[in-house]
Design a protein around this motif. Sequence first.
Motif, mmCIF file in Angstrom:
data_model
loop_
_atom_site.group_PDB
_atom_site.id
_atom_site.type_symbol
_atom_site.label_atom_id
_atom_site.label_comp_id
_atom_site.label_asym_id
_atom_site.label_seq_id
_atom_site.Cartn_x
_atom_site.Cartn_y
_atom_site.Cartn_z
ATOM 1 N N HIS A 3 0.851 -1.183 0.000
ATOM 2 C CA HIS A 3 0.000 0.000 0.000
ATOM 3 C C HIS A 3 0.893 1.241 0.000
ATOM 4 O O HIS A 3 1.896 1.288 0.705
ATOM 5 N N SER A 4 0.507 2.226 -0.763
ATOM 6 C CA SER A 4 1.163 3.532 -0.725
ATOM 7 C C SER A 4 0.105 4.539 -0.293
ATOM 8 O O SER A 4 -0.776 4.912 -1.069
ATOM 9 N N LEU A 5 0.181 4.929 0.969
ATOM 10 C CA LEU A 5 -0.851 5.768 1.580
ATOM 11 C C LEU A 5 -0.347 7.204 1.711
ATOM 12 O O LEU A 5 0.788 7.429 2.128
ATOM 13 N N VAL A 6 -1.198 8.151 1.369
ATOM 14 C CA VAL A 6 -0.873 9.560 1.548
ATOM 15 C C VAL A 6 -1.757 10.111 2.656
ATOM 16 O O VAL A 6 -2.988 10.094 2.546
ATOM 17 N N LYS A 51 12.985 -3.204 7.062
ATOM 18 C CA LYS A 51 11.662 -2.963 7.644
ATOM 19 C C LYS A 51 10.594 -2.835 6.557
ATOM 20 O O LYS A 51 10.868 -2.303 5.477
ATOM 21 N N PRO A 52 9.365 -3.300 6.860
ATOM 22 C CA PRO A 52 8.323 -3.396 5.829
ATOM 23 C C PRO A 52 7.558 -2.095 5.603
ATOM 24 O O PRO A 52 6.358 -2.107 5.372
ATOM 25 N N PHE A 53 8.237 -0.959 5.676
ATOM 26 C CA PHE A 53 7.565 0.308 5.403
ATOM 27 C C PHE A 53 8.591 1.320 4.902
ATOM 28 O O PHE A 53 9.795 1.160 5.093
ATOM 29 N N THR A 54 8.106 2.354 4.222
ATOM 30 C CA THR A 54 8.939 3.485 3.834
ATOM 31 C C THR A 54 8.172 4.765 4.157
ATOM 32 O O THR A 54 6.940 4.755 4.248
ATOM 33 N N ILE A 88 3.261 7.215 3.368
ATOM 34 C CA ILE A 88 3.689 6.017 4.074
ATOM 35 C C ILE A 88 3.419 4.827 3.160
ATOM 36 O O ILE A 88 2.302 4.675 2.666
ATOM 37 N N SER A 89 4.414 3.993 2.904
ATOM 38 C CA SER A 89 4.136 2.755 2.172
ATOM 39 C C SER A 89 4.325 1.579 3.107
ATOM 40 O O SER A 89 5.214 1.570 3.966
ATOM 41 N N LEU A 90 3.465 0.589 2.951
ATOM 42 C CA LEU A 90 3.484 -0.630 3.761
ATOM 43 C C LEU A 90 3.658 -1.811 2.815
ATOM 44 O O LEU A 90 2.914 -1.935 1.840
ATOM 45 N N LEU A 91 4.623 -2.657 3.104
ATOM 46 C CA LEU A 91 4.993 -3.705 2.149
ATOM 47 C C LEU A 91 4.411 -5.071 2.460
ATOM 48 O O LEU A 91 4.537 -5.978 1.647
ATOM 49 N N ALA A 252 8.644 -0.301 -7.496
ATOM 50 C CA ALA A 252 9.483 0.760 -6.919
ATOM 51 C C ALA A 252 8.653 1.815 -6.194
ATOM 52 O O ALA A 252 9.112 2.393 -5.204
ATOM 53 N N LEU A 253 7.436 2.078 -6.657
ATOM 54 C CA LEU A 253 6.566 3.058 -6.000
ATOM 55 C C LEU A 253 6.410 2.745 -4.523
ATOM 56 O O LEU A 253 6.383 3.644 -3.675
ATOM 57 N N TYR A 254 6.284 1.467 -4.202
ATOM 58 C CA TYR A 254 6.038 1.045 -2.828
ATOM 59 C C TYR A 254 7.344 0.822 -2.045
ATOM 60 O O TYR A 254 7.442 1.198 -0.878
#
Length: 273
Positions: A3-6, A51-54, A88-91, A252-254
């Motif tokens: 997920h790529s959340l704004v 870690k599973p987020f950016t 926030i992205s969650l992988l 790559a977006l995520y």
Amino acid sequence: MPHSLVLNLTPKSPIYPDFLSGRHLHALFLTLVSSVDKTLGDYLHSSKADKPFTLSPLQIQPSHKNHHTLQLSHQKPIAPGTFCWWRISLLDDTLFSKLTPLWLNLNPNQPWHLGSADLFITSIQGTPQSTQPWSNACTYAQLYEQASESDRTINFTFATPTAFRQGGYDTVLPIRECVFNSLLSRWSKYSGIEFDNIPVESIYPSFFNINTQVVSNYDSKFIGCVGEITYRIFGELEPISIKQINALADFALYAGVGRKTTMGMGMVRRFKN
């Protein structure tokens, strides 16, 4: 499912530049996680693994399709009432599901702390928007199924400084091995879909407009590249190989690439000319 959340934010009090570093935004994310699952927040804080987020830097300008780089630092305090957004992205699904109560029970009147500032989360975007290219969601299976078997051109924008670790030192040049092996590593860890023998040697840069940029709001100086680069896939390749490369490029977006993606660095996305 990545997920790529704004998150759209509004500060209640001034946000001073000293509190806009990647370290402070990382702490804010862990506070959000701990508000619904303290054990998970503590684990993410202490874990040394990938870690599973950016996270992105905090932005005060609307995002436009043709505006490829993001704002890293602020010279003046962000005034109360300013429209801000934060990606926030969650992988992995586990992390997203753990945070579901936060998204479902979002209280726009609950203040969150960023340094000495209070801010409100007014809304969350999780699907593609014409004015917000950083919000999206897609299963790993869909990412793979939708990836092209014939597209040999990959346009990337490095929106925040990007660097890679090689032999104990950082390199800022986005060579094909650094970029695609970084993506492959995260894909292999989180997707559950195995890619064998990605032909990285068939990927060549055909255009670039990149610069180095220094980030000074870390414990030590961080140097990375920003800008645009186009890779081309050459040679006689099986369609499945081209499909796998395209899936990684779309991922790559995520995932971002390179180092310090949990502190705003390495934000990369594919774009179409």
